[in-house]
Motif scaffolding. Structure first.
Motif, PDB file in Angstrom:
ATOM      1  N   LYS A 146      -6.860  10.029   3.564  1.00 25.65           N
ATOM      2  CA  LYS A 146      -5.395  10.031   3.547  1.00 25.65           C
ATOM      3  C   LYS A 146      -4.840   8.961   2.619  1.00 25.65           C
ATOM      4  O   LYS A 146      -3.796   9.121   2.017  1.00 25.65           O
ATOM      5  CB  LYS A 146      -4.863   9.791   4.968  1.00 25.65           C
ATOM      6  N   CYS A 147      -5.588   7.835   2.531  1.00 21.37           N
ATOM      7  CA  CYS A 147      -5.035   6.657   1.847  1.00 21.37           C
ATOM      8  C   CYS A 147      -5.930   6.147   0.729  1.00 21.37           C
ATOM      9  O   CYS A 147      -5.449   5.723  -0.314  1.00 21.37           O
ATOM     10  CB  CYS A 147      -4.807   5.556   2.888  1.00 21.37           C
ATOM     11  N   VAL A 148      -7.248   6.173   0.939  1.00 22.59           N
ATOM     12  CA  VAL A 148      -8.191   5.551   0.003  1.00 22.59           C
ATOM     13  C   VAL A 148      -8.491   6.466  -1.179  1.00 22.59           C
ATOM     14  O   VAL A 148      -8.835   7.632  -1.003  1.00 22.59           O
ATOM     15  CB  VAL A 148      -9.506   5.192   0.738  1.00 22.59           C
ATOM     16  N   ASP A 158      -0.665   7.495   7.815  1.00 19.80           N
ATOM     17  CA  ASP A 158      -0.284   8.848   8.259  1.00 19.80           C
ATOM     18  C   ASP A 158      -0.868   9.873   7.278  1.00 19.80           C
ATOM     19  O   ASP A 158      -1.617   9.516   6.367  1.00 19.80           O
ATOM     20  CB  ASP A 158       1.242   8.967   8.395  1.00 19.80           C
ATOM     21  N   GLU A 159      -0.505  11.138   7.453  1.00 21.76           N
ATOM     22  CA  GLU A 159      -1.110  12.203   6.636  1.00 21.76           C
ATOM     23  C   GLU A 159      -0.853  12.032   5.137  1.00 21.76           C
ATOM     24  O   GLU A 159      -1.601  12.524   4.304  1.00 21.76           O
ATOM     25  CB  GLU A 159      -0.583  13.580   7.087  1.00 21.76           C
ATOM     26  N   ASN A 160       0.229  11.321   4.779  1.00 25.06           N
ATOM     27  CA  ASN A 160       0.565  11.113   3.364  1.00 25.06           C
ATOM     28  C   ASN A 160       0.036   9.787   2.821  1.00 25.06           C
ATOM     29  O   ASN A 160       0.365   9.387   1.706  1.00 25.06           O
ATOM     30  CB  ASN A 160       2.089  11.171   3.176  1.00 25.06           C
ATOM     31  N   GLY A 161      -0.745   9.108   3.634  1.00 22.23           N
ATOM     32  CA  GLY A 161      -1.308   7.834   3.184  1.00 22.23           C
ATOM     33  C   GLY A 161      -0.363   6.663   3.351  1.00 22.23           C
ATOM     34  O   GLY A 161      -0.646   5.551   2.901  1.00 22.23           O
ATOM     35  N   VAL A 209       1.344   3.656   5.221  1.00 17.81           N
ATOM     36  CA  VAL A 209       0.853   2.729   6.239  1.00 17.81           C
ATOM     37  C   VAL A 209       2.006   1.890   6.779  1.00 17.81           C
ATOM     38  O   VAL A 209       2.798   1.355   6.009  1.00 17.81           O
ATOM     39  CB  VAL A 209      -0.219   1.792   5.614  1.00 17.81           C
ATOM     40  N   LYS A 210       2.099   1.809   8.097  1.00 14.93           N
ATOM     41  CA  LYS A 210       3.101   0.945   8.730  1.00 14.93           C
ATOM     42  C   LYS A 210       2.379  -0.264   9.324  1.00 14.93           C
ATOM     43  O   LYS A 210       1.193  -0.193   9.625  1.00 14.93           O
ATOM     44  CB  LYS A 210       3.841   1.719   9.826  1.00 14.93           C
ATOM     45  N   PRO A 211       3.085  -1.398   9.480  1.00 12.66           N
ATOM     46  CA  PRO A 211       2.440  -2.555  10.109  1.00 12.66           C
ATOM     47  C   PRO A 211       1.933  -2.161  11.501  1.00 12.66           C
ATOM     48  O   PRO A 211       2.661  -1.505  12.259  1.00 12.66           O
ATOM     49  CB  PRO A 211       3.570  -3.582  10.221  1.00 12.66           C
ATOM     50  N   CYS A 212       0.707  -2.502  11.811  1.00 12.61           N
ATOM     51  CA  CYS A 212       0.149  -2.117  13.106  1.00 12.61           C
ATOM     52  C   CYS A 212      -1.082  -2.959  13.425  1.00 12.61           C
ATOM     53  O   CYS A 212      -1.625  -3.638  12.551  1.00 12.61           O
ATOM     54  CB  CYS A 212      -0.229  -0.633  13.113  1.00 12.61           C
ATOM     55  N   SER A 213      -1.511  -2.902  14.668  1.00 12.20           N
ATOM     56  CA  SER A 213      -2.764  -3.538  15.077  1.00 12.20           C
ATOM     57  C   SER A 213      -3.296  -2.773  16.276  1.00 12.20           C
ATOM     58  O   SER A 213      -2.567  -2.047  16.949  1.00 12.20           O
ATOM     59  CB  SER A 213      -2.542  -5.005  15.431  1.00 12.20           C
ATOM     60  N   GLY A 214      -4.585  -2.922  16.525  1.00 13.98           N
ATOM     61  CA  GLY A 214      -5.189  -2.222  17.658  1.00 13.98           C
ATOM     62  C   GLY A 214      -6.682  -2.116  17.461  1.00 13.98           C
ATOM     63  O   GLY A 214      -7.260  -2.790  16.601  1.00 13.98           O
ATOM     64  N   ILE A 257       0.844  -1.213   0.000  1.00  6.05           N
ATOM     65  CA  ILE A 257       0.000   0.000   0.000  1.00  6.05           C
ATOM     66  C   ILE A 257       0.871   1.252   0.000  1.00  6.05           C
ATOM     67  O   ILE A 257       0.629   2.191  -0.773  1.00  6.05           O
ATOM     68  CB  ILE A 257      -0.962  -0.026   1.221  1.00  6.05           C
ATOM     69  N   SER A 258       1.876   1.269   0.853  1.00  7.60           N
ATOM     70  CA  SER A 258       2.729   2.465   0.969  1.00  7.60           C
ATOM     71  C   SER A 258       3.505   2.726  -0.313  1.00  7.60           C
ATOM     72  O   SER A 258       3.663   3.870  -0.741  1.00  7.60           O
ATOM     73  CB  SER A 258       3.695   2.324   2.160  1.00  7.60           C
ATOM     74  N   ARG A 259       3.978   1.643  -0.939  1.00  8.62           N
ATOM     75  CA  ARG A 259       4.714   1.823  -2.194  1.00  8.62           C
ATOM     76  C   ARG A 259       3.797   2.419  -3.268  1.00  8.62           C
ATOM     77  O   ARG A 259       4.195   3.308  -4.023  1.00  8.62           O
ATOM     78  CB  ARG A 259       5.298   0.481  -2.653  1.00  8.62           C
TER      79      ARG A 259
END
Length: 341
Positions: free
Chosen positions: A288-290, A265-268, A270-275, A239-241
């Protein structure tokens, strides 16, 4: 501008609420809305390949619906319906019970010889915390005794449990299906991959809060339900690429949108995460991303139609829904699709 929930109301004839899934899955209809040219097309879902391009990233939610509705009885023989909402630990769950008055703390309920439960606590909003006792592997027992938790507006019995799962469902944990994904077949997904579209899998366990009506008149007063999500290393990288290279990120369903917009983040990026996320997306939200969305047609005054309105604008969304009603599209979980690009 302060929106009221009534700003997201539309008239829907009851006969347009889909009671059964389309067969085959990709034969459902698809309303295509091109935001740049403000034009609409009416297509069949399998035609989605004509709107995807090499380099696009299609983001899917691989959660799996648990057969989360179980029927139990009290020691006096009273019947209780139990709906699994959220796993707290291996055998401890947050559940919804009906009728609640039969389920005070300490109440013991029996499902069958292999499964019983005891009420251990009550949440502020009236859900029960229960501890299961299980003879065997919990998931296997649940698969045998549980029923699919279809939304209340679906009155027809589901003939095949798997039709309320996406073909890519992997990780148990949802109380409802991410329904935009129900339109895909394995063959259609392969065709999309062969075109050079990357498919990224994320996870968001859909809670029943998704269907909870907005009760507050001013929508910003609505407290959004919390849902668990995960974005793994591979998906984050893909996604980030794409975002860095200016390629489109297309979310399949509002659950994928909520995951991406929670993780980005603000530039779309995405880092690996969970929560757990309580993100509530409504106009004039800045995505930001979609970049584009595949979705179904949602309930009037729901948080989901508010999310779509953040992408298209409120007036345009209601206009598109009016067009869908006039063209006799099928609505809600087993209904037709909309592609917004």
């Amino acid at each position: 501008m302060e929106y009221k929930k009534s700003d997201f109301y539309y008239e829907l004839p009851e006969e347009l609420i889909a009671q059964t899934p389309a067969t085959p899955r990709d034969s459902s209809r698809m309303l295509v809305y091109h935001r740049q040219t403000d034009t609409v097309e009416h297509r069949i879902f399998r035609d989605i390949t004509e709107y995807l391009h090499a380099g696009d990233v299609l983001v899917i939610n691989n959660t799996k619906v648990l057969p989360a509705r179980i029927f139990a009885h009290t020691e006096n023989g009273g019947k209780v319906e139990v709906l699994l909402l959220k796993r707290i630990s291996q055998l401890r769950w947050e559940v919804l019970v009906k009728p609640g008055k039969k389920c005070r703390i300490g109440t013991h309920l029996t499902v069958d010889d292999s499964l019983s439960l005891t009420v251990a606590g009550i949440t502020d909003s009236g859900e029960r915390i229960v501890d299961f006792e299980c003879d065997g592997v919990f998931e296997e027992v649940l698969d045998r005794v549980g029923a699919m938790p279809l939304p209340p507006y679906i009155k027809t019995k589901l003939q095949d449990k798997n039709r309320y799962q996406t073909v890519y469902a992997k990780t148990d944990g949802s109380a409802a299906a991410p329904t935009a994904g129900l339109h895909f077949t394995p063959e259609l997904l392969q065709k999309i991959r062969d075109m050079g579209v990357e498919i990224a899998e994320v996870l968001l366990h859909v809670g029943l809060g998704t269907f909870r009506p907005v009760k507050e008149e001013v929508i910003t007063d609505h407290k959004m339900h919390s849902e668990y999500y995960e974005v793994g290393e591979k998906a984050a990288e893909v996604i980030s690429r794409a975002k860095k290279e200016g390629r489109r990120v297309i979310a399949v369903g509002t659950t994928s949108v909520r995951t991406l917009e929670s993780a980005a983040d603000e530039n779309g990026i995405v880092k690996p995460c969970s929560g757990n996320t309580e993100i509530f997306i409504y106009p004039p939200y800045k995505f930001k991303c979609v970049d584009a969305l595949i979705t179904n047609f949602h309930l009037p005054e729901s948080t989901l139609i508010m999310l779509v309105s953040a992408l298209c604008g409120r007036e345009k969304t209601l206009e598109l829904y009016k067009t869908a009603v006039e063209n006799r599209y099928r609505f809600f979980s087993f209904g037709d699709a909309m592609f917004i690009e």
